[in-house]
Design a protein around this motif. Structure first.
Motif, PDB file in Angstrom:
ATOM      1  N   ILE A  41       0.839  -1.201   0.000  1.00 53.20           N
ATOM      2  CA  ILE A  41       0.000   0.000   0.000  1.00 53.20           C
ATOM      3  C   ILE A  41       0.872   1.249   0.000  1.00 53.20           C
ATOM      4  N   GLU A  61       0.874   4.283  -2.829  1.00 52.23           N
ATOM      5  CA  GLU A  61       0.634   5.663  -2.426  1.00 52.23           C
ATOM      6  C   GLU A  61       1.781   6.571  -2.814  1.00 52.23           C
ATOM      7  N   VAL A  84      -7.509  -0.356  -8.276  1.00 54.68           N
ATOM      8  CA  VAL A  84      -7.006  -0.116  -6.930  1.00 54.68           C
ATOM      9  C   VAL A  84      -7.976   0.841  -6.237  1.00 54.68           C
ATOM     10  N   ALA A  85      -8.314   0.559  -4.996  1.00 50.03           N
ATOM     11  CA  ALA A  85      -9.259   1.409  -4.264  1.00 50.03           C
ATOM     12  C   ALA A  85      -8.758   2.857  -4.215  1.00 50.03           C
ATOM     13  N   VAL A 126      -6.464   4.421  -1.411  1.00 51.31           N
ATOM     14  CA  VAL A 126      -5.045   4.078  -1.306  1.00 51.31           C
ATOM     15  C   VAL A 126      -4.182   5.221  -1.819  1.00 51.31           C
ATOM     16  N   TYR A 127      -4.628   5.867  -2.891  1.00 54.32           N
ATOM     17  CA  TYR A 127      -3.846   6.943  -3.475  1.00 54.32           C
ATOM     18  C   TYR A 127      -3.885   8.209  -2.621  1.00 54.32           C
ATOM     19  N   LYS A 145      -9.371  -5.402   0.575  1.00 51.17           N
ATOM     20  CA  LYS A 145      -9.659  -4.097   1.153  1.00 51.17           C
ATOM     21  C   LYS A 145      -9.075  -2.958   0.315  1.00 51.17           C
ATOM     22  N   VAL A 146      -8.087  -3.276  -0.533  1.00 48.74           N
ATOM     23  CA  VAL A 146      -7.420  -2.221  -1.298  1.00 48.74           C
ATOM     24  C   VAL A 146      -7.468  -2.452  -2.817  1.00 48.74           C
ATOM     25  N   LEU A 147      -7.813  -3.674  -3.244  1.00 48.00           N
ATOM     26  CA  LEU A 147      -7.870  -3.991  -4.669  1.00 48.00           C
ATOM     27  C   LEU A 147      -9.249  -4.530  -5.023  1.00 48.00           C
TER      28      LEU A 147
END
Length: 323
Positions: A100, A104, A166-167, A170-171, A294-296
């Motif tokens: 993650i 980011e 990607v969620a 995250v970015y 949770k992130v992808l």
């Protein structure tokens, strides 16, 4: 290669056949001797490898890594990310937070996946245990293939341009440098950190080592010779994919699996089939997938699983040809 572990074998022989009084030509003798020798050998290599890699790790902080890889593309950066993965987190789940952080910080998604793939496959504990059980040659092949899986797996994911899966949050995460300035540490302080790593990791895995070696010892002493070669040998064209498909949903500690793999190889299971199974268990674990969800998004997770599964199957067949 000089048998640097001969003193350990001598101790195992003394304990098994003289102290415990077990006859050397019995199944029980073979099992007990295997367990004592392998437990000692794995722990010795674990201590040495973990100390060395942990010392090296004091020079490589996550922030440095993000600065080197940020915005960089090309196979050389996939290779660099994979190499970093070999000396970073101990398991697939602990790799995810750094994954993650890489996303980011602007590290390309494909390069980030190169790290995520290699990190659980190749680590100091796995290398030490593999070396202790199946030998240096097979271990080197495993390390090289695990690194290349990361390089090309991440490269192919990068080609697919799947950043939109990607969620979004995250970015938006801001990951600062939360590490102490390791550059200021002296040799003694780095050695202290490395020693603490040895205590921490061995403290977490010792029970898995003993369980795995015990299971492997039972199989080593009592399983009929050649039984696996008969049902899962090189002549069975489906042995590798079956082993991988069994390993993908299975979650187990690598330290418990390696001694079992050693015994399976000793009883006739081809090295390629055995290592493909081990790779599947380590590279694609259910806890890792749950955390990644949770992130992808599901499509990217599906592509990740398919690419790695196909790559491991290919690697297993290749191992069976060359070993």
């Amino acid at each position: 290669m000089v048998d640097i572990f001969y003193p350990l074998q001598w101790i195992a022989d003394k304990l098994t056949y003289e102290v415990f009084g077990i006859a050397p030509d019995t199944n029980l003798g073979a099992s007990v001797n295997f367990i004592i020798y392998d437990v000692m050998k794995i722990f010795v290599l674990l201590a040495v490898m973990i100390f060395f890699i942990s010392y090296l790790r004091t020079y490589i902080t996550p922030e440095k890594t993000r600065k080197v890889l940020g915005g960089k593309k090309g196979l050389q950066y996939h290779l660099l990310a994979s190499l970093i993965g070999t000396i970073t987190p101990f398991c697939s789940c602990s790799s995810v937070p750094i994954f993650i952080g890489f996303v980011e910080a602007g590290v390309p998604l494909g390069v980030t996946f190169s790290f995520l793939i290699t990190s659980p496959l190749v680590n100091e504990a796995a290398v030490a245990a593999l070396w202790a059980t199946i030998g240096l040659k097979a271990t080197l092949i495993y390390v090289i293939s695990g690194t290349l899986l990361g390089v090309f797996g991440g490269y192919f994911i990068g080609l697919l341009k799947m950043e939109k899966y990607v969620a979004d949050f995250v970015y938006k995460i801001k990951v600062g440098d939360q590490t102490k300035k390791l550059e200021d540490l002296n040799i003694k302080e780095r050695a202290t950190i490395s020693y603490e790593s040895v205590k921490d990791i061995v403290g977490k895995v010792w029970i898995y080592v003993i369980i795995g070696v015990t299971l492997g010892g039972i199989f080593h002493g009592y399983a009929p010779e050649g039984i696996l070669a008969k049902y899962a040998g090189k002549d069975n064209p489906f042995a590798v994919p079956i082993a991988v498909l069994i390993g993908v949903p299975l979650y187990s500690n690598v330290m418990a699996m390696i001694p079992v793999i050693e015994s399976l190889i000793g009883k006739g299971l081809p090295i390629g089939t055995a290592l493909a199974f081990l790779m599947a268990v380590n590279a694609i674990s259910l806890p890792e997938i749950i955390i990644l969800k949770k992130v992808l998004k599901n499509r990217l997770i599906g592509v990740f699983v398919l690419i790695i599964t196909a790559s491991i199957i290919f690697t297993g067949y290749l191992f069976n040809i060359i070993l």
